[in-house]
Design an enzyme around this catalytic site. Sequence first.
Site, mmCIF file in Angstrom:
data_model
loop_
_atom_site.group_PDB
_atom_site.id
_atom_site.type_symbol
_atom_site.label_atom_id
_atom_site.label_comp_id
_atom_site.label_asym_id
_atom_site.label_seq_id
_atom_site.Cartn_x
_atom_site.Cartn_y
_atom_site.Cartn_z
ATOM 1 N N LYS A 174 108.755 16.982 35.726
ATOM 2 C CA LYS A 174 110.056 16.370 35.421
ATOM 3 C C LYS A 174 110.544 15.540 36.603
ATOM 4 O O LYS A 174 111.156 14.478 36.425
ATOM 5 C CB LYS A 174 111.081 17.455 35.075
ATOM 6 C CG LYS A 174 112.476 16.919 34.704
ATOM 7 C CD LYS A 174 112.440 16.008 33.477
ATOM 8 C CE LYS A 174 113.836 15.458 33.129
ATOM 9 N NZ LYS A 174 114.731 16.462 32.553
ATOM 10 N N LYS A 240 121.677 14.982 41.520
ATOM 11 C CA LYS A 240 121.054 16.310 41.615
ATOM 12 C C LYS A 240 119.556 16.201 41.413
ATOM 13 O O LYS A 240 118.763 16.779 42.180
ATOM 14 C CB LYS A 240 121.684 17.247 40.577
ATOM 15 C CG LYS A 240 121.126 18.671 40.559
ATOM 16 C CD LYS A 240 120.062 18.878 39.482
ATOM 17 C CE LYS A 240 120.612 18.733 38.079
ATOM 18 N NZ LYS A 240 119.559 19.009 37.051
#
Length: 299
Positions: A174, A240
Amino acid sequence: MSADRIGFIGLGDIGAPMAMRILDAGHPLTVFNRTPDKAQPFAEKGAAVARSLGELAAVCDVILFCVSNGEAVEHVVFGPGGLAEAGRAGQVVVDLSTIHPVHTQQMAARLAAERGMAWVDAPVSGGPAGARLGTLAVMAGGDAAVVERVRPVLSAFGGRITHMGPVGCGMATKACNQMLNYGTGAVVAETLNFAARFGIDPALIPEAVAGGFADSNVLRNYGQQMVAGTYKGNTLTAMKDIDIIMDMGRITCSAMPVTSLVASFFRMQIAQGYTSGGLPTPMRMYAQGPLKAVGVKKN
């Protein structure tokens, strides 16, 4: 169809449509959400609604969750009344969130040692629309047999499920996905601004390159937002993800000069107070509203 009883935690913008597809596929489903109102549509369609994490863990064999960050994952699993307290050997937890790969490995090892429970990290890409359509890309990390066990459930919302390796590899993949997304988004913003400065209608660029090597989902889906000056995403969430990427670059001694520059773009926008925007955020460096063709200034 899996014989496992399925639990789902986190009925947010992407979690809710994923959970609904699991229910619509015929899997026995129990849901839990901190905001009970979000569970009402599931109750109306026959899902059980747990009053606590422990209650959900007591009746489920495979528990999926999609929450905001690593701290939220740790709270769900190891916090007071969390899954670890009520869990049992043989259960599987599936983390659909996007968190740090090393944190994932640490929590998976702890859960296995303390409770004998298996962990699959299975972050997704494709957004709420992909969740609703069942076309999400699912990047799975974990023991091969455990990944195969949960594959029927993942298939309810995933158009492609790829086993990437042991626990942590899903989250690392990811990170790769987000490197490609945010890097592409930055150069799309730069490209559209150049087109407008030359006098080209920037809205025509996605159409002009469609089907060619420069075509991409990022250009087609987010280019429109950049041209229109609409910013719907969460830049803090994007930051993030980028921070995870940069830390993994440090841990693996991977050179990341391009991603480092992209990280600076996002950090600069946040410092200026722009916390909404998500992936299209770099366009704010060029335009604060709709991007229009202006043409080259002649002397």
